[in-house]
Design an enzyme around this catalytic site. Structure first.
Site, PDB file in Angstrom:
ATOM      1  N   ARG A  21      74.877 -36.042   5.636  1.00  0.00           N
ATOM      2  CA  ARG A  21      74.466 -36.067   4.475  1.00  0.00           C
ATOM      3  C   ARG A  21      72.773 -36.768   4.403  1.00  0.00           C
ATOM      4  NH1 ARG A  21      78.560 -38.710   0.234  1.00  0.00           N
ATOM      5  NH2 ARG A  21      76.613 -38.153  -1.145  1.00  0.00           N
ATOM      6  N   HIS A  81      76.955 -46.284  -6.422  1.00  0.00           N
ATOM      7  CA  HIS A  81      77.573 -46.262  -5.387  1.00  0.00           C
ATOM      8  C   HIS A  81      77.127 -46.166  -3.876  1.00  0.00           C
ATOM      9  CE1 HIS A  81      80.406 -43.647  -8.082  1.00  0.00           C
ATOM     10  NE2 HIS A  81      80.738 -44.930  -8.152  1.00  0.00           N
ATOM     11  N   GLY A  88      75.171 -34.339 -15.442  1.00  0.00           N
ATOM     12  CA  GLY A  88      75.595 -33.927 -14.255  1.00  0.00           C
ATOM     13  C   GLY A  88      76.880 -34.783 -13.399  1.00  0.00           C
ATOM     14  N   CYS A 100      74.938 -55.683  14.051  1.00  0.00           N
ATOM     15  CA  CYS A 100      74.183 -56.456  13.315  1.00  0.00           C
ATOM     16  C   CYS A 100      74.052 -57.582  14.284  1.00  0.00           C
ATOM     17  CB  CYS A 100      75.129 -56.836  12.148  1.00  0.00           C
ATOM     18  SG  CYS A 100      74.753 -58.194  11.123  1.00  0.00           S
ATOM     19  N   GLN A 160      74.921 -42.433  -9.859  1.00  0.00           N
ATOM     20  CA  GLN A 160      76.336 -42.274  -8.691  1.00  0.00           C
ATOM     21  C   GLN A 160      75.901 -41.750  -7.446  1.00  0.00           C
ATOM     22  OE1 GLN A 160      80.111 -41.185 -10.876  1.00  0.00           O
ATOM     23  NE2 GLN A 160      78.515 -40.388 -12.195  1.00  0.00           N
ATOM     24  N   ASN A 161      74.762 -41.302  -7.479  1.00  0.00           N
ATOM     25  CA  ASN A 161      74.169 -40.518  -6.301  1.00  0.00           C
ATOM     26  C   ASN A 161      73.564 -41.353  -5.303  1.00  0.00           C
ATOM     27  OD1 ASN A 161      74.696 -38.250  -7.822  1.00  0.00           O
ATOM     28  ND2 ASN A 161      72.884 -37.551  -8.424  1.00  0.00           N
ATOM     29  N   VAL A 162      73.965 -41.258  -3.872  1.00  0.00           N
ATOM     30  CA  VAL A 162      73.371 -41.891  -3.067  1.00  0.00           C
ATOM     31  C   VAL A 162      72.113 -41.180  -2.269  1.00  0.00           C
ATOM     32  CG1 VAL A 162      75.669 -42.937  -2.433  1.00  0.00           C
ATOM     33  CG2 VAL A 162      74.853 -40.795  -1.267  1.00  0.00           C
TER      34      VAL A 162
HETATM   35  N1  APR Z   1      72.767 -29.352 -13.695  1.00  0.00           N
HETATM   36  C1  APR Z   1      73.832 -30.279 -14.427  1.00  0.00           C
HETATM   37  N2  APR Z   1      74.991 -30.535 -13.935  1.00  0.00           N
HETATM   38  C2  APR Z   1      75.331 -29.742 -12.844  1.00  0.00           C
HETATM   39  C3  APR Z   1      74.685 -28.824 -12.299  1.00  0.00           C
HETATM   40  C4  APR Z   1      73.445 -28.730 -12.719  1.00  0.00           C
HETATM   41  N3  APR Z   1      72.650 -27.754 -12.110  1.00  0.00           N
HETATM   42  N4  APR Z   1      75.393 -28.184 -11.252  1.00  0.00           N
HETATM   43  C5  APR Z   1      76.780 -28.813 -11.431  1.00  0.00           C
HETATM   44  N5  APR Z   1      76.805 -29.726 -12.334  1.00  0.00           N
HETATM   45  C6  APR Z   1      77.903 -30.707 -12.789  1.00  0.00           C
HETATM   46  C7  APR Z   1      79.258 -29.949 -12.657  1.00  0.00           C
HETATM   47  O1  APR Z   1      79.478 -29.317 -13.799  1.00  0.00           O
HETATM   48  C8  APR Z   1      80.145 -31.099 -12.503  1.00  0.00           C
HETATM   49  O2  APR Z   1      80.558 -31.568 -13.740  1.00  0.00           O
HETATM   50  O3  APR Z   1      77.995 -31.797 -12.110  1.00  0.00           O
HETATM   51  C9  APR Z   1      79.222 -32.188 -11.908  1.00  0.00           C
HETATM   52  C10 APR Z   1      79.593 -32.652 -10.669  1.00  0.00           C
HETATM   53  O4  APR Z   1      80.910 -33.472 -10.484  1.00  0.00           O
HETATM   54  P1  APR Z   1      81.333 -34.105  -9.289  1.00  0.00           P
HETATM   55  O5  APR Z   1      81.320 -33.187  -7.866  1.00  0.00           O
HETATM   56  O6  APR Z   1      82.647 -34.514  -9.400  1.00  0.00           O
HETATM   57  O7  APR Z   1      80.188 -35.115  -8.746  1.00  0.00           O
HETATM   58  P2  APR Z   1      80.033 -36.607  -9.478  1.00  0.00           P
HETATM   59  O8  APR Z   1      80.844 -36.724 -11.073  1.00  0.00           O
HETATM   60  O9  APR Z   1      78.914 -37.299  -9.466  1.00  0.00           O
HETATM   61  O10 APR Z   1      81.118 -37.432  -8.792  1.00  0.00           O
HETATM   62  C11 APR Z   1      81.150 -38.884  -8.925  1.00  0.00           C
HETATM   63  O11 APR Z   1      82.607 -39.176  -6.783  1.00  0.00           O
HETATM   64  O12 APR Z   1      82.678 -38.408  -4.654  1.00  0.00           O
HETATM   65  C12 APR Z   1      82.362 -39.527  -5.295  1.00  0.00           C
HETATM   66  O13 APR Z   1      81.069 -41.199  -4.852  1.00  0.00           O
HETATM   67  C13 APR Z   1      81.013 -39.765  -5.385  1.00  0.00           C
HETATM   68  O14 APR Z   1      79.444 -40.498  -6.950  1.00  0.00           O
HETATM   69  C14 APR Z   1      80.455 -39.528  -6.436  1.00  0.00           C
HETATM   70  C15 APR Z   1      81.467 -39.671  -7.705  1.00  0.00           C
HETATM   71 ZN    ZN Z   2      76.496 -59.025  10.162  1.00  0.00          ZN
END
Ligand code: APR
Ligand code: ZN
Length: 239
Positions: free
Chosen positions: A64, A114, A183, A146, A96-98
């Site tokens: 990643r 996250h 998203g 560490c 929520q994005n890293v």
């Molecule tokens: N623009 C906006 N939204 C989009 C796009 C786009 N171009 N492409 C896809 N999506 C939407 C999808 O429709 C979906 O609803 O992004 C969403 C992605 O959903 P997930 O894959 O479930 O991601 P997320 O909701 O961020 O996941 C939450 O789960 O795995 C863990 O820690 C990780 O932070 C993450 C958390």
């Molecule tokens: Zn330590």
């Protein structure tokens, strides 16, 4: 499409998920087969996996980090940075994005609930802060320790761990009059609850993404489309 009006008294809380980085080439988690580069996140991103499969966990995050380094912010990240530049302290972003694409687009008030790919921290609670770390470790033997002797782990909130900075996030949601959610599938808690918390405080709630999230019923408005396509020019800031 009508724009989203932001009045002089509005305070905006933004929650973003993997979808905002999709157009930057970073895969989302729950698309199609639900695999991230061959891994099921639920299998790799857990405290148990860290203890039992440490090398695999690092391999996942090394992959990643490599992807993140190649990705660039897209127009949706820039639209949020531009909105923050207009609203100043009336704007708050929780992601929520890293990945660090919000920061690279110019966002400043950002909380990574996250965690962050670009940091590592001690696996023990030894009191030291996370450190910046972009290294892509080829093997577990390369992962540093560490000063306390603990192994360094990715500064990532694994499934089952408590998200970061939740007190601050709750305070910001309580004062927000407009919540924008971009998203995210609405399947991971507590982030999926934020829209309900905002509604309890009387905020307008807007979702932006190509398909309705699981918690779609809690939004006062859904803007359907890809974030990078619909967000530039979407906000009408009144002064
Ligand atoms: N623009 C906006 N939204 C989009 C796009 C786009 N171009 N492409 C896809 N999506 C939407 C999808 O429709 C979906 O609803 O992004 C969403 C992605 O959903 P997930 O894959 O479930 O991601 P997320 O909701 O961020 O996941 C939450 O789960 O795995 C863990 O820690 C990780 O932070 C993450 C958390
Ligand atoms: Zn330590």
């Amino acid at each position: 499409m009508a724009g989203i009006e932001i009045a002089p008294h509005d305070r905006v809380f933004v929650l973003t998920g993997a979808g905002i980085s999709a157009e930057s080439g970073l895969p989302t988690f729950r698309a199609e087969d639900g695999l991230w580069a061959g891994y099921r996140v639920e299998d790799v991103c857990t405290p148990d996996a860290w203890l039992c499969n440490t090398a695999e966990v690092w391999a996942f995050y090394a992959g990643r980090r490599a992807q993140d380094a190649k990705a660039l912010p897209n127009p949706a990240h820039f639209a949020l940075a531009a909105l923050e530049a207009q609203l100043g302290e009336r704007f708050f972003l929780c992601t929520q994005n890293v990945d660090d694409l919000h920061e690279r687009a110019g966002s400043v008030r950002v909380v990574h609930m996250h965690g962050e790919l670009a940091k590592s921290r001690c696996e023990r609670d030894c009191g030291r802060d996370p450190v910046e770390d972009h290294a892509i470790y080829a093997s577990l033997a390369d992962v540093p320790r560490c000063p306390c002797g603990g192994r360094m782990r990715p500064h990532i909130v694994f499934f089952g761990e408590i998200p970061l900075e939740m007190d601050r996030v709750q305070d910001e949601i309580a004062r927000a009059t407009l919540m924008l959610v971009v998203g995210t599938s609405g399947s991971v808690y507590p982030a999926a609850s934020f829209v309900h918390w905002a509604r309890q405080h009387g905020a307008r709630t807007v979702y932006i993404g190509p398909e309705p999230p699981l918690n779609a019923a809690a939004f006062t408005q859904v803007v359907e489309g890809k974030a990078g396509e619909v967000m530039p020019g979407l906000f009408v800031v009144r002064s």
